[in-house]
Scaffold this motif. Structure first.
Motif, PDB file in Angstrom:
ATOM      1  N   PRO A 208       5.288 -39.357  -6.939  1.00 27.56           N
ATOM      2  CA  PRO A 208       4.373 -38.212  -7.060  1.00 27.56           C
ATOM      3  C   PRO A 208       4.738 -37.034  -6.155  1.00 27.56           C
ATOM      4  N   LYS A 209       5.630 -37.260  -5.179  1.00 31.40           N
ATOM      5  CA  LYS A 209       6.071 -36.143  -4.343  1.00 31.40           C
ATOM      6  C   LYS A 209       6.993 -35.201  -5.105  1.00 31.40           C
ATOM      7  N   ASP A 210       7.575 -35.707  -6.206  1.00 30.19           N
ATOM      8  CA  ASP A 210       8.432 -34.853  -7.033  1.00 30.19           C
ATOM      9  C   ASP A 210       7.547 -33.962  -7.904  1.00 30.19           C
ATOM     10  N   LYS A 211       7.655 -32.680  -7.701  1.00 29.97           N
ATOM     11  CA  LYS A 211       6.872 -31.716  -8.462  1.00 29.97           C
ATOM     12  C   LYS A 211       7.747 -31.115  -9.548  1.00 29.97           C
ATOM     13  N   ILE A 212       7.395 -31.428 -10.792  1.00 28.70           N
ATOM     14  CA  ILE A 212       8.222 -31.058 -11.938  1.00 28.70           C
ATOM     15  C   ILE A 212       7.532 -29.954 -12.732  1.00 28.70           C
ATOM     16  N   HIS A 213       8.242 -28.862 -12.952  1.00 33.77           N
ATOM     17  CA  HIS A 213       7.674 -27.726 -13.691  1.00 33.77           C
ATOM     18  C   HIS A 213       7.490 -28.095 -15.160  1.00 33.77           C
ATOM     19  N   ASN A 214       6.293 -27.809 -15.672  1.00 34.26           N
ATOM     20  CA  ASN A 214       5.951 -28.160 -17.053  1.00 34.26           C
ATOM     21  C   ASN A 214       5.459 -26.912 -17.785  1.00 34.26           C
ATOM     22  N   PRO A 215       6.153 -26.483 -18.856  1.00 33.62           N
ATOM     23  CA  PRO A 215       5.758 -25.259 -19.559  1.00 33.62           C
ATOM     24  C   PRO A 215       4.501 -25.418 -20.394  1.00 33.62           C
TER      25      PRO A 215
ATOM     26  N   MET B 216       3.222 -33.254 -12.286  1.00 31.55           N
ATOM     27  CA  MET B 216       3.560 -32.136 -13.160  1.00 31.55           C
ATOM     28  C   MET B 216       2.855 -30.877 -12.647  1.00 31.55           C
ATOM     29  N   VAL B 217       3.606 -29.789 -12.594  1.00 32.97           N
ATOM     30  CA  VAL B 217       3.061 -28.498 -12.138  1.00 32.97           C
ATOM     31  C   VAL B 217       3.217 -27.497 -13.268  1.00 32.97           C
ATOM     32  N   GLY B 218       2.139 -26.927 -13.690  1.00 34.61           N
ATOM     33  CA  GLY B 218       2.182 -25.978 -14.788  1.00 34.61           C
ATOM     34  C   GLY B 218       2.874 -24.677 -14.419  1.00 34.61           C
ATOM     35  N   THR B 219       3.695 -24.193 -15.346  1.00 37.94           N
ATOM     36  CA  THR B 219       4.351 -22.900 -15.130  1.00 37.94           C
ATOM     37  C   THR B 219       3.619 -21.772 -15.843  1.00 37.94           C
ATOM     38  N   GLY B 220       2.739 -22.112 -16.773  1.00 35.12           N
ATOM     39  CA  GLY B 220       2.059 -21.079 -17.545  1.00 35.12           C
ATOM     40  C   GLY B 220       3.013 -20.298 -18.418  1.00 35.12           C
ATOM     41  N   ALA B 221       4.084 -20.964 -18.898  1.00 33.56           N
ATOM     42  CA  ALA B 221       5.130 -20.261 -19.645  1.00 33.56           C
ATOM     43  C   ALA B 221       4.671 -19.805 -21.023  1.00 33.56           C
ATOM     44  N   GLY B 222       3.611 -20.385 -21.540  1.00 35.86           N
ATOM     45  CA  GLY B 222       3.072 -19.915 -22.809  1.00 35.86           C
ATOM     46  C   GLY B 222       3.416 -20.775 -24.003  1.00 35.86           C
TER      47      GLY B 222
END
Length: 566
Positions: free
Chosen positions: A374-381, A405-411
Motif C-alpha cells: 500500500p505504500k506504492d502510490k499508483i496513478h489511476n486515470p 491507487m491515486v486518481g489523476t483526474g485525467a478524464g
C-alpha cells in the motif's frame, strides 16, 4: 448477483423477516465478495470466465506493453504526458446529448396483464375451469440467505391462454443460506421453516394443496460441490413434501442453471410490459435485458431474422428455446463472467498496476510485482484527482498484493482507453459475429434494431441517482460520463449541484468515473448500441419488482401443474 435479485441485506435472526420489496434487488455493496456478485460461479460454469483467466505472465506483459503504447502515444493528442495520463482540467466533450424523453416507467401499457381486472373487483371473468385467484411460492436459496416470494395471481381474462395478473407479492427472508449447512442437510431444510410459516399465513388453507412451490438455489450451493449440495436439495425436497401441504413441482428443487436466471428476468419484464402472451404477434418484438452485477453481466434478447435471409442464430449454449404462454421464443443469452462491475474495477486496477511496474525499469527504479505494498502510490486515470483508495490486485500468475491507487483526474477519454483494453473487443472471434472477449453474439443493430433495451441492477444504481432519466440515449450516457470524469472542479459538475442524491453518491465513490466509463464502453463498444439508441432502466415497473423470481413463478404456473393428493 449475485443473484438477480442480487444478494439481500439479511438480519441476524433465525426467523424469517419481512422486508420492503425495494430491498430485494439492491445491488451488492462495493465491498461485496467478487465471487458472489450477480451469480458469480453459478453462472460461470457455462461461460468463458474472467477476462484475465487465460492470461499468462508473458501475455499480461504484452497487454501491459500495448496499454502503455495506447495511453502514451494516442493519449498525447489529448494532452497525455510522460506518465501516460491526461492532466487535470480536461475539457468536457462538446458532443450534445439529446433531451431525454420523460417516461414514467411505473405506468404500464394497456396490454399489460397488470391492466386486467382484479379478482376482488366483482367484474372478474376467469377462463372456464379456472379459479379467479391462485397462488405460487418461489424460494430463492442464495449464498447468504434464503428468500420466499408468496405470489397471488388473478385470472380475470376469459381467454384460457391469457396470462394472469399479479395481485400481491409477499417477500420474506432468513439467514444464513443453505450452503452454510454443509454436511447437515436436515438443518439446512429446517432453516426454511420460518419462510414456510409465512407461506402458510399467505395462502388460504383450501388453496394450499394446489399451490406450487419451487426452490431455486444459486452460487452458494454450487460451491459446495455436487455431493453435498445434492444431499441438501434432496432433504429439502423430502421435507417440503412430507411436512408441508404445498405441491412441490417436478424438478423444482434444484441449483438454478445460470442460463435460466437471465431468461426468467427477461420473462418478468416482457410480462409486465405486455410483450409476451397469446395476443402478441411475433412482429411486435420483445424487450432485451442487460443485467450488470458484481461479478458478471448478462444479456438476453430475442433476435429477429428476415424470413428470406440465410442468416440464423448459430447453434450453441447461447440458444434458449422458450415455450411460454403458448408461444415459442428463441432467445440469445450469455453471461459474461468477470465483466461485472466489481470485477471490471479489479481488472482495470490490475492493468494500471502492470503499467506502473512495466514503466519502473526504464525509469531506473525497477519494481517487482511481489514487492508491491500500500505504500506504492499508483496513478489511476479512472479516479478523481487526488482521491486515494487501497485496492487488492490479483491477476493470474501473480501474488495477491495491495497498492494505493491515486486518481489523476485525467478524464473520460484517458479512462476509456484503459477500459477498452480490458473489454477485449478485438479478441479472436472463432464464430463471428462476436460482441467482445471473443463471445459469439448476433449484431443487435441488425437483428434487434427496434426492441426496447432494459438495463438492470448496477446500471440503475449508478446512473439513476445522477439524474439521467429513463429512457436515456447512449450519447446522453457518454455526456454524463464525460461530465463526471471531468472532476469536482469542472464546470460540468454544475449539473449535480442541486441534486443532493447525486452529490452524496459522487462524494462516496472515488471510482465513479471508472464505473460509468465501463458501463458506457460495455453498451457502446461491447454490445455495439449506436449513440442514439434508447435504453430503459428501473427497479420496478408498475410497482412490481424486476427480477428473476417472478419470471420463474410465471414459467412454473404456465407448466403442467397438478394438486397434491390429500
Amino acid at each position: 448477483m449475485p443473484s438477480f435479485p442480487p444478494s439481500l441485506p439479511l438480519h441476524h435472526s433465525s426467523n424469517a423477516q419481512q422486508q420492503p420489496l425495494a430491498s430485494s434487488i439492491d445491488s451488492e455493496d462495493d465491498t461485496e465478495d467478487m465471487n458472489l456478485g450477480n451469480g458469480g460461479s453459478s453462472r460461470g460454469a457455462r461461460n468463458s470466465g474472467h477476462p484475465f483467466k487465460s492470461l499468462t505472465p508473458k501475455r499480461i506483459l504484452a497487454i501491459a506493453a500495448a496499454l502503455i503504447f495506447v495511453v502514451f502515444f494516442f493519449g498525447r493528442s489529448s494532452g497525455g504526458g510522460r506518465d501516460g495520463y491526461l492532466k487535470s482540467g480536461t475539457a468536457a466533450s462538446t458532443d450534445k446529448a439529446p433531451n431525454e424523453a420523460a417516461v414514467q416507467v411505473d405506468k404500464l401499457p394497456p396490454n399489460s396483464p397488470q391492466k386486467q381486472q382484479s379478482a376482488s373487483s366483482g367484474k372478474c371473468t376467469p377462463p372456464k375451469g379456472q379459479k379467479a385467484t391462485t397462488y405460487a411460492l418461489m424460494i430463492d436459496a442464495g449464498s447468504t440467505g434464503s428468500r420466499i416470494h408468496v405470489y397471488t395471481f388473478s385470472h380475470c381474462d376469459p381467454d384460457p391462454k391469457a396470462l394472469p395478473k399479479l395481485e400481491n407479492e409477499g417477500f420474506f427472508m432468513t439467514k444464513p443460506g443453505l450452503s452454510s449447512y454443509a454436511g447437515k442437510p436436515r438443518e439446512a431444510a429446517e432453516s426454511l421453516r420460518g419462510l414456510m410459516e409465512h407461506a402458510i399465513e399467505g395462502v388460504p388453507e383450501a388453496e394450499r394443496s394446489c399451490t406450487p412451490i419451487a426452490v431455486k438455489a444459486t452460487a452458494g450451493l454450487r460451491l459446495l460441490g455436487a455431493r453435498q449440495s445434492q444431499e441438501i436439495l434432496d432433504e429439502v425436497e423430502r421435507w417440503l413434501k412430507e411436512d408441508w401441504p404445498f405441491a412441490v413441482v417436478k424438478d423444482g428443487v434444484v441449483v438454478m442453471d445460470g442460463r435460466d436466471e437471465g431468461v426468467y428476468a427477461w420473462i418478468t419484464i416482457n410480462f409486465l410490459l405486455g410483450l409476451i402472451g397469446p395476443d402478441q404477434p411475433a412482429s411486435a418484438g420483445t424487450a432485451a435485458i442487460m443485467d450488470l452485477g458484481g461479478a458478471s453481466t448478462q444479456i438476453v434478447f430475442e433476435p429477429i431474422y428476415d424470413p428470406g435471409s440465410r442468416d440464423k442464430l448459430a447453434p450453441g449454449d447461447h440458444v434458449y428455446d422458450l415455450d411460454f404462454a403458448g408461444a415459442d421464443h428463441v432467445l440469445y443469452q450469455h453471461s459474461h463472467l468477470g465483466y461485472g462491475l466489481m470485477q471490471a474495477r479489479r481488472a482495470v486496477h490490475n492493468l494500471v498496476a502492470f503499467s506502473y511496474v512495466w514503466q519502473s525499469a526504464p525509469k531506473g527504479n525497477s519494481v517487482k510485482w511481489e514487492d508491491l505494498t500500500p505504500k506504492d502510490k499508483i496513478h489511476n486515470p479512472c479516479m478523481f484527482k487526488g482521491e486515494t483508495k487501497v485496492v487488492k490486485l490479483d491477476p493470474p500468475g501473480r501474488e495477491e498484493v495491495e497498492v494505493t491507487m491515486v486518481g489523476t483526474g485525467a478524464g473520460f477519454e484517458a479512462c476509456r482507453r484503459v477500459v477498452e483494453v480490458m473489454i477485449a473487443k478485438d479478441a479472436a472471434c472463432e464464430k463471428p459475429p462476436c460482441a467482445f472477449a471473443g463471445v459469439y453474439q448476433p449484431k443487435m443493430g441488425e437483428v434487434f434494431s427496434a426492441g426496447k433495451v432494459w438495463a438492470l441492477s448496477y446500471f440503475y444504481d449508478r446512473i439513476a441517482p445522477l439524474g439521467l432519466s429513463s429512457p436515456f440515449s447512449i450519447s446522453a450516457l457518454r455526456q454524463l460520463t464525460t461530465d463526471v470524469c471531468a472532476g469536482r472542479e469542472a464546470s460540468s459538475w454544475s449539473r449535480f449541484k442541486n441534486n443532493k442524491e447525486a452529490m452524496e453518491e459522487l462524494s462516496d465513490r472515488p471510482e465513479y468515473c471508472l464505473d460509468l466509463t465501463f458501463m458506457y464502453s460495455l453498451l457502446s463498444l461491447g454490445y455495439e448500441l449506436d449513440e442514439e439508441r434508447q435504453v430503459w432502466m428501473g427497479k420496478k415497473v408498475g410497482n412490481v419488482e424486476l427480477g428473476w423470481a417472478l419470471g420463474a413463478a410465471l414459467a412454473m404456473i404456465e407448466g403442467h401443474l397438478s394438486c397434491r393428493a390429500e
